[in-house]
Design a protein around this motif. Structure first.
Motif, mmCIF file in Angstrom:
data_model
loop_
_atom_site.group_PDB
_atom_site.id
_atom_site.type_symbol
_atom_site.label_atom_id
_atom_site.label_comp_id
_atom_site.label_asym_id
_atom_site.label_seq_id
_atom_site.Cartn_x
_atom_site.Cartn_y
_atom_site.Cartn_z
ATOM 1 N N GLY A 1 7.090 54.740 22.230
ATOM 2 C CA GLY A 1 7.578 54.548 20.342
ATOM 3 C C GLY A 1 9.502 54.516 20.881
ATOM 4 N N VAL A 2 10.198 55.053 21.174
ATOM 5 C CA VAL A 2 11.170 55.407 21.467
ATOM 6 C C VAL A 2 12.161 54.312 21.790
ATOM 7 C CG1 VAL A 2 13.470 57.065 22.181
ATOM 8 C CG2 VAL A 2 10.832 57.706 21.354
ATOM 9 N N THR A 3 12.556 53.448 21.240
ATOM 10 C CA THR A 3 13.600 52.209 21.872
ATOM 11 C C THR A 3 14.551 52.414 22.077
ATOM 12 O OG1 THR A 3 13.508 51.585 19.580
ATOM 13 C CG2 THR A 3 11.704 50.876 20.190
ATOM 14 N N VAL A 4 15.526 53.838 21.485
ATOM 15 C CA VAL A 4 16.954 54.066 22.052
ATOM 16 C C VAL A 4 16.825 54.804 21.828
ATOM 17 C CG1 VAL A 4 19.292 53.411 20.818
ATOM 18 C CG2 VAL A 4 17.589 51.915 20.547
ATOM 19 N N ALA A 5 17.869 55.208 22.352
ATOM 20 C CA ALA A 5 18.431 57.183 23.213
ATOM 21 C C ALA A 5 19.776 57.249 22.750
ATOM 22 C CB ALA A 5 18.171 56.850 25.215
ATOM 23 N N LEU B 1 15.174 55.629 17.606
ATOM 24 C CA LEU B 1 16.113 56.821 17.958
ATOM 25 C C LEU B 1 15.863 58.378 18.309
ATOM 26 C CD1 LEU B 1 19.568 56.220 20.038
ATOM 27 C CD2 LEU B 1 20.716 56.353 16.768
ATOM 28 N N MET B 2 16.451 58.534 19.852
ATOM 29 C CA MET B 2 15.687 59.668 20.060
ATOM 30 C C MET B 2 17.483 60.521 20.195
ATOM 31 S SD MET B 2 13.393 62.390 20.559
ATOM 32 C CE MET B 2 12.761 61.687 20.238
ATOM 33 N N GLU B 3 17.734 61.452 19.893
ATOM 34 C CA GLU B 3 19.317 62.319 19.921
ATOM 35 C C GLU B 3 18.450 63.211 21.433
ATOM 36 O OE1 GLU B 3 21.663 65.176 18.323
ATOM 37 O OE2 GLU B 3 21.509 63.310 16.776
ATOM 38 N N LEU B 4 19.391 62.642 22.077
ATOM 39 C CA LEU B 4 19.399 63.863 23.693
ATOM 40 C C LEU B 4 20.509 64.488 24.213
ATOM 41 C CD1 LEU B 4 18.124 60.929 25.740
ATOM 42 C CD2 LEU B 4 16.792 63.129 24.633
#
Length: 201
Positions: A118-122, A103-106
């Motif tokens: 590799g990032v599967t969720v935003a 989960l990449m936090e933006l």
């Protein structure tokens, strides 16, 4: 990890959590919070409905990814604001190799480049890190700029059922990470249960 479940709550020893909650979160720096880490580990081992999300500690190193997997985590949250793109690529790639979702936090549109392989969720944080102001409209705009099929989590500053319904309806968010709203209560687990009981989607 996020479909059909809407709440991600911080794990506290002895605190009950509702069925609607999909995940338990704990910082990767487990030595600082051993009781919380043991609680999360125990629940994910004995209650199969839980997923466990660990937060990568910006002061740590990639070894935390190995630790997260060893402790049974399902996913790892990476924060774009504390990484450079190369670090994000390395950490997301390692997590992918180990079978972890990422989960990449933006926080802003300028961080879309962190949605690496590799990032599967935003995860989109509703709170401005500089002013600490919460702006749901900003998150909705960002969500609508991302691919519709990409799972999206709305993070921070979610205080009411109406907030959740707005984010889901206008931003297409699949899940919500809520911590502060419950942690300020005397009994966070109970507060989470009551909150979920009032939500219907």
């Amino acid at each position: 990890m996020v479909k059909d479940r809407l709440i991600s709550s911080t794990a506290l020893p002895g605190e009950p959590l509702p069925n609607l909650s999909a995940s338990i979160s704990a910082r990767a720096a487990w030595q600082s919070f051993p009781a919380v880490f043991r609680s999360a580990y125990g629940r994910t081992r004995t209650e199969t409905r839980w997923h466990w999300v660990t937060y990568y500690d910006e002061d740590g190193d990639p070894y935390q990814v190995y630790e997260a997997r060893a402790f049974g985590a399902s996913a790892m949250l990476l924060i774009a604001a504390v990484l450079d793109v190369h670090q994000a690529e390395d950490l997301a790639g390692l997590a992918k190799e180990l079978g972890l979702e990422v989960l990449m936090e933006l926080h802003g549109e300028d961080e879309f480049g962190y949605m690496v392989d590799g990032v599967t969720v935003a995860g989109i944080n509703n709170r401005n890190l500089k002013t600490f102001e919460v702006d749901l409209e900003h998150s909705i705009r960002m969500a609508n700029m991302l691919p519709a099929q990409l799972p999206k989590i709305s993070e921070s500053g979610i205080r009411t059922i109406d907030d959740m319904k707005k984010l889901r309806a206008e931003g297409g968010f699949d899940g919500f990470l809520i911590g502060e709203n419950f942690m300020k209560e005397e009994h966070p687990g109970k507060a989470c249960i009551e909150f979920c009981q009032r939500y219907s989607y």
